[in-house]
Motif scaffolding. Structure first.
Motif, PDB file in Angstrom:
ATOM      1  N   PRO A 228      19.580  -7.738 -16.697  1.00 50.45           N
ATOM      2  CA  PRO A 228      19.211  -9.040 -16.815  1.00 50.45           C
ATOM      3  C   PRO A 228      18.256  -9.384 -15.453  1.00 50.45           C
ATOM      4  O   PRO A 228      17.729 -10.481 -15.403  1.00 50.45           O
ATOM      5  CB  PRO A 228      20.288  -9.874 -16.939  1.00 50.45           C
ATOM      6  N   ASN A 229      18.568  -8.801 -14.390  1.00 54.17           N
ATOM      7  CA  ASN A 229      17.946  -9.184 -13.129  1.00 54.17           C
ATOM      8  C   ASN A 229      16.542  -8.713 -13.256  1.00 54.17           C
ATOM      9  O   ASN A 229      16.032  -7.981 -13.988  1.00 54.17           O
ATOM     10  CB  ASN A 229      18.547  -8.365 -12.068  1.00 54.17           C
ATOM     11  N   PRO A 230      15.564  -9.263 -12.307  1.00 55.23           N
ATOM     12  CA  PRO A 230      14.173  -9.120 -12.412  1.00 55.23           C
ATOM     13  C   PRO A 230      14.087  -7.485 -11.778  1.00 55.23           C
ATOM     14  O   PRO A 230      14.899  -7.065 -11.122  1.00 55.23           O
ATOM     15  CB  PRO A 230      13.598  -9.956 -11.093  1.00 55.23           C
ATOM     16  N   LYS A 231      12.869  -7.003 -12.139  1.00 53.02           N
ATOM     17  CA  LYS A 231      12.587  -5.822 -11.724  1.00 53.02           C
ATOM     18  C   LYS A 231      11.382  -5.778 -10.733  1.00 53.02           C
ATOM     19  O   LYS A 231      10.552  -6.612 -10.950  1.00 53.02           O
ATOM     20  CB  LYS A 231      12.283  -4.527 -13.088  1.00 53.02           C
ATOM     21  N   TYR A 232      11.669  -4.743  -9.856  1.00 49.42           N
ATOM     22  CA  TYR A 232      10.466  -4.787  -8.961  1.00 49.42           C
ATOM     23  C   TYR A 232       9.651  -3.456  -8.413  1.00 49.42           C
ATOM     24  O   TYR A 232      10.489  -2.545  -8.698  1.00 49.42           O
ATOM     25  CB  TYR A 232      11.161  -5.232  -7.276  1.00 49.42           C
ATOM     26  N   LEU A 233       8.592  -3.585  -8.073  1.00 44.10           N
ATOM     27  CA  LEU A 233       7.654  -2.377  -7.808  1.00 44.10           C
ATOM     28  C   LEU A 233       7.747  -2.463  -6.129  1.00 44.10           C
ATOM     29  O   LEU A 233       7.174  -3.695  -5.844  1.00 44.10           O
ATOM     30  CB  LEU A 233       6.319  -2.237  -8.398  1.00 44.10           C
ATOM     31  N   VAL A 234       8.033  -1.679  -5.453  1.00 44.83           N
ATOM     32  CA  VAL A 234       7.666  -1.702  -3.852  1.00 44.83           C
ATOM     33  C   VAL A 234       6.796  -0.255  -3.746  1.00 44.83           C
ATOM     34  O   VAL A 234       7.239   0.804  -3.841  1.00 44.83           O
ATOM     35  CB  VAL A 234       9.094  -1.574  -3.061  1.00 44.83           C
ATOM     36  N   VAL A 235       5.753  -0.642  -2.919  1.00 47.17           N
ATOM     37  CA  VAL A 235       4.934   0.337  -2.369  1.00 47.17           C
ATOM     38  C   VAL A 235       5.165   0.695  -0.952  1.00 47.17           C
ATOM     39  O   VAL A 235       5.169  -0.062  -0.184  1.00 47.17           O
ATOM     40  CB  VAL A 235       3.329  -0.056  -2.785  1.00 47.17           C
ATOM     41  N   ASN A 236       5.592   1.896  -0.987  1.00 47.28           N
ATOM     42  CA  ASN A 236       6.019   2.127   0.470  1.00 47.28           C
ATOM     43  C   ASN A 236       4.407   2.542   1.158  1.00 47.28           C
ATOM     44  O   ASN A 236       3.786   3.753   1.184  1.00 47.28           O
ATOM     45  CB  ASN A 236       6.573   3.529   0.599  1.00 47.28           C
ATOM     46  N   ALA A 237       3.972   1.764   2.174  1.00 45.20           N
ATOM     47  CA  ALA A 237       2.599   1.901   3.002  1.00 45.20           C
ATOM     48  C   ALA A 237       3.142   1.970   4.336  1.00 45.20           C
ATOM     49  O   ALA A 237       2.288   1.548   5.262  1.00 45.20           O
ATOM     50  CB  ALA A 237       1.674   0.961   2.644  1.00 45.20           C
ATOM     51  N   ASP A 238       4.298   2.277   4.701  1.00 46.02           N
ATOM     52  CA  ASP A 238       4.809   2.427   6.107  1.00 46.02           C
ATOM     53  C   ASP A 238       4.524   4.074   6.809  1.00 46.02           C
ATOM     54  O   ASP A 238       5.475   4.482   7.171  1.00 46.02           O
ATOM     55  CB  ASP A 238       6.342   2.320   6.145  1.00 46.02           C
ATOM     56  N   GLU A 239       3.277   4.211   6.503  1.00 46.48           N
ATOM     57  CA  GLU A 239       3.130   5.665   7.232  1.00 46.48           C
ATOM     58  C   GLU A 239       3.044   5.911   8.563  1.00 46.48           C
ATOM     59  O   GLU A 239       2.407   5.160   9.111  1.00 46.48           O
ATOM     60  CB  GLU A 239       1.608   5.912   6.615  1.00 46.48           C
ATOM     61  N   SER A 240       4.244   6.651   8.962  1.00 48.74           N
ATOM     62  CA  SER A 240       4.414   7.070  10.338  1.00 48.74           C
ATOM     63  C   SER A 240       4.953   8.197  10.746  1.00 48.74           C
ATOM     64  O   SER A 240       5.366   8.526  11.778  1.00 48.74           O
ATOM     65  CB  SER A 240       5.451   5.780  10.793  1.00 48.74           C
ATOM     66  N   GLU A 241       4.734   9.205   9.897  1.00 41.79           N
ATOM     67  CA  GLU A 241       5.511  10.589   9.937  1.00 41.79           C
ATOM     68  C   GLU A 241       4.388  11.251  11.029  1.00 41.79           C
ATOM     69  O   GLU A 241       3.015  11.150  10.603  1.00 41.79           O
ATOM     70  CB  GLU A 241       5.294  11.443   8.730  1.00 41.79           C
ATOM     71  N   PRO A 242       4.547  11.830  12.122  1.00 43.84           N
ATOM     72  CA  PRO A 242       3.852  12.411  12.969  1.00 43.84           C
ATOM     73  C   PRO A 242       2.752  13.278  12.233  1.00 43.84           C
ATOM     74  O   PRO A 242       3.139  14.343  11.483  1.00 43.84           O
ATOM     75  CB  PRO A 242       4.568  12.954  13.883  1.00 43.84           C
ATOM     76  N   GLY A 243       1.382  13.087  12.484  1.00 46.65           N
ATOM     77  CA  GLY A 243       0.463  13.899  11.837  1.00 46.65           C
ATOM     78  C   GLY A 243      -0.137  13.544  10.526  1.00 46.65           C
ATOM     79  O   GLY A 243      -1.100  14.102  10.004  1.00 46.65           O
ATOM     80  N   THR A 244       0.562  12.511   9.931  1.00 47.39           N
ATOM     81  CA  THR A 244       0.205  11.806   8.533  1.00 47.39           C
ATOM     82  C   THR A 244      -0.781  10.889   8.548  1.00 47.39           C
ATOM     83  O   THR A 244      -0.619   9.871   9.483  1.00 47.39           O
ATOM     84  CB  THR A 244       1.493  11.435   7.969  1.00 47.39           C
ATOM     85  N   CYS A 245      -2.020  11.092   8.165  1.00 45.55           N
ATOM     86  CA  CYS A 245      -3.041   9.916   8.101  1.00 45.55           C
ATOM     87  C   CYS A 245      -3.897   9.997   6.786  1.00 45.55           C
ATOM     88  O   CYS A 245      -5.112  10.236   6.768  1.00 45.55           O
ATOM     89  CB  CYS A 245      -3.908  10.397   9.379  1.00 45.55           C
ATOM     90  N   LYS A 246      -3.153   9.875   5.744  1.00 42.27           N
ATOM     91  CA  LYS A 246      -3.997   9.848   4.320  1.00 42.27           C
ATOM     92  C   LYS A 246      -3.957   8.319   3.834  1.00 42.27           C
ATOM     93  O   LYS A 246      -4.866   7.992   3.112  1.00 42.27           O
ATOM     94  CB  LYS A 246      -3.315  11.014   3.580  1.00 42.27           C
ATOM     95  N   ASP A 247      -2.924   7.843   3.936  1.00 41.72           N
ATOM     96  CA  ASP A 247      -2.575   6.475   3.176  1.00 41.72           C
ATOM     97  C   ASP A 247      -3.550   5.352   3.869  1.00 41.72           C
ATOM     98  O   ASP A 247      -4.152   4.616   3.214  1.00 41.72           O
ATOM     99  CB  ASP A 247      -1.154   6.081   3.239  1.00 41.72           C
ATOM    100  N   MET A 248      -3.429   5.201   5.302  1.00 39.89           N
ATOM    101  CA  MET A 248      -4.411   4.265   5.951  1.00 39.89           C
ATOM    102  C   MET A 248      -5.797   4.624   5.587  1.00 39.89           C
ATOM    103  O   MET A 248      -6.541   3.470   5.258  1.00 39.89           O
ATOM    104  CB  MET A 248      -3.962   4.289   7.504  1.00 39.89           C
ATOM    105  N   PRO A 249      -6.362   5.801   5.856  1.00 38.18           N
ATOM    106  CA  PRO A 249      -7.994   5.664   5.428  1.00 38.18           C
ATOM    107  C   PRO A 249      -7.992   5.284   3.937  1.00 38.18           C
ATOM    108  O   PRO A 249      -9.105   4.904   3.478  1.00 38.18           O
ATOM    109  CB  PRO A 249      -8.130   7.240   5.460  1.00 38.18           C
ATOM    110  N   LEU A 250      -7.436   5.796   3.064  1.00 38.03           N
ATOM    111  CA  LEU A 250      -7.435   5.208   1.709  1.00 38.03           C
ATOM    112  C   LEU A 250      -7.375   3.760   1.569  1.00 38.03           C
ATOM    113  O   LEU A 250      -8.388   3.162   0.824  1.00 38.03           O
ATOM    114  CB  LEU A 250      -6.152   5.699   0.703  1.00 38.03           C
ATOM    115  N   LEU A 251      -6.465   3.050   2.146  1.00 35.91           N
ATOM    116  CA  LEU A 251      -6.419   1.654   2.010  1.00 35.91           C
ATOM    117  C   LEU A 251      -7.545   0.976   2.843  1.00 35.91           C
ATOM    118  O   LEU A 251      -8.023  -0.076   2.403  1.00 35.91           O
ATOM    119  CB  LEU A 251      -5.018   1.058   2.735  1.00 35.91           C
ATOM    120  N   MET A 252      -8.178   1.564   3.742  1.00 35.09           N
ATOM    121  CA  MET A 252      -9.266   1.001   4.579  1.00 35.09           C
ATOM    122  C   MET A 252     -10.648   1.237   3.595  1.00 35.09           C
ATOM    123  O   MET A 252     -11.305   0.316   3.646  1.00 35.09           O
ATOM    124  CB  MET A 252      -9.625   1.597   5.959  1.00 35.09           C
ATOM    125  N   ALA A 253     -10.562   2.195   3.281  1.00 33.83           N
ATOM    126  CA  ALA A 253     -11.945   2.708   2.462  1.00 33.83           C
ATOM    127  C   ALA A 253     -12.290   2.048   1.023  1.00 33.83           C
ATOM    128  O   ALA A 253     -12.879   1.361   0.532  1.00 33.83           O
ATOM    129  CB  ALA A 253     -12.086   4.105   2.272  1.00 33.83           C
TER     130      ALA A 253
END
Length: 439
Positions: free
Chosen positions: A75-100
């Motif tokens: 009966p509780n509400p359902k939620y979707l949470v998108v993890n855009a906390d990109e901070s793994e050293p060397g990782t740089c894919k989500d931020m360019p996608l969100l910018m472009a």
């Protein structure tokens, strides 16, 4: 060689003002949403299952299966949470996608929310990337104005509120349960599981947490079909994905290719190693994945291929290091990061990473003692698998894999500083990085 690339997420990145709604619509944007709203939520979940889409945040769990775990009778509400906390050293894919092309994610959020039956979706973005947050907020406003979000979306009767939330800048909040605690206004620390987020996540309600790239892949699957998506990639790792190449390569950047491409092929696409040098070691998915060597260049970059090599695909952050690089120095820098970013909740992680840094500093300075390698590995054994989350496992993985492949370099740390064996200025990517480095 360029025919091996599969520009789907990145197909509009080079277009003028690609982030604007009108330009996104001109390339087929929101056609997937219109098609999805004519389907039932159950059919959409089945479609994503059939496509073989696996989570692109590192774990590789089937996305459709995760969605199906959400109890519809709760009966509780359902939620979707998108993890855009990109901070793994060397990782740089989500931020360019969100910018472009932020609308690629926004459309995916709306379709995914409709599929799991949620009325509230949250996009949790790393707080330091203010420019990305502003662009994403603008895209959400445009979606509301166009009737793609908010009340009665496109006349379907479906309502959805989308919230862009800026985090406070902590690596630990990339872990899904720590992210949920942070989103609720508490200190970001991992939760003990079970219960899992699908049953008791945000506000103790059913929650799906997915990575940016996972959700951004959904519109193309809805638009072009499960068979089209699964025709790319390998038997168990389907579809396309973004690989991030950085370090000692001629042309670093993002390469969108089918799952299972090899490092050798990606290096050819990026112009190879920097001139006059050879590959020494590399990470397949950021610093938390065990390192590999030049002998592993022809392994498929998919979940099974990396697991078979004793590593993990992770976030597909390919950090490339050539023969000028000190493995000891690199490992120390990574573990210093994990020590700093440990939330302190678990004693093995909080204390163990501190001790690893002390030992690695001795190895770097040539002041380690006989037996210190075994002592360091024993500390790793008492850290890995003994914490609430995988941060500790990542810290251990980079140490144990470095010793496994380059034990002799650590043995040289008994008597010779790393900066004498590998002058740091030689491995610098830019001239100004040599300032203050050991010569």
């Amino acid at each position: 060689m360029t025919d091996v690339l599969t520009p789907v997420l990145s197909r509009n990145w080079d277009q003028e003002r690609a982030w604007k709604l009108a330009n996104y619509e001109r390339t087929g944007g929101y056609q997937g949403l219109k098609k999805a709203l004519k389907s039932t939520p159950a059919d959409l979940i089945t479609l994503v299952k059939d496509s073989g889409l696996r989570g692109r945040g590192g774990a590789g769990f089937p996305a459709g299966m995760k969605w199906s775990f959400v109890p519809q009778d709760n009966p509780n509400p359902k939620y979707l949470v998108v993890n855009a906390d990109e901070s793994e050293p060397g990782t740089c894919k989500d931020m360019p996608l969100l910018m472009a092309s932020p609308h690629t994610l926004v459309e995916g959020v709306i379709i995914s929310s409709y599929a799991i039956g949620c009325k509230y979706a949250f996009i949790y973005v790393r707080g330091e990337v203010a420019h990305v947050i502003r662009r994403l907020q603008q895209a959400v406003r445009e979606a509301y104005s166009a009737g793609y979000a908010g009340k009665n979306i496109l006349g379907s009767g479906y309502d959805l509120e989308i919230v862009v939330h800026a985090g406070a800048g902590a690596y630990i909040c990339g872990e899904e349960t720590a992210l949920l605690d942070s989103l609720e206004g508490r200190r970001g620390q991992p939760r003990l599981r079970p219960p899992f987020p699908a049953v008791a996540g945000l506000y103790a309600s059913p929650t799906v947490v997915n990575n940016v790239e996972t959700i951004a892949s959904v519109p193309s699957i809805v638009r072009d079909g499960a068979a089209w998506f699964s025709s790319m990639g390998t038997e168990k790792s389907k579809g396309y994905t973004l690989y991030s190449l950085s370090g000692h390569v001629a042309r670093p950047g993002q390469f969108e290719a089918p799952m299972g491409i090899t490092l050798r092929t990606l290096l050819e696409l990026s112009g190879g190693m920097r001139e006059g040098h050879e590959l020494k070691f590399w990470t397949p998915g950021g610093s938390s994945t065990p390192i590999l060597t030049a002998d592993d260049m022809d392994l498929p970059l998919d979940y099974e291929g990396m697991a078979g090599a004793g590593s993990m695909l992770g976030t597909k952050a390919l950090q490339i290091f050539d023969d000028t690089t000190s493995v000891v120095r690199t490992t120390l820098r990574w573990v210093e990061f994990y020590k700093h970013e440990s939330c302190g909740k678990c004693t093995p992680c909080r204390e163990g990473t501190w001790w690893l840094v002390q030992m690695l500093r001795d190895f770097e300075a040539g002041k380690a003692s006989e037996g210190d390698i075994e002592k360091m590995l024993d500390i790793c054994d008492n850290i890995g698998g003994r914490s609430f989350c995988a941060l500790a496992d990542g810290a251990v993985a980079c140490v144990t894999s470095a010793v496994k492949h380059f034990r002799s370099e650590f043995e040289q740390g008994y008597h010779t500083p790393a900066w004498e064996l590998f002058p740091y200025g030689r491995s610098a990517l830019f001239a100004d990085q040599t300032q203050g480095a050991h010569a």
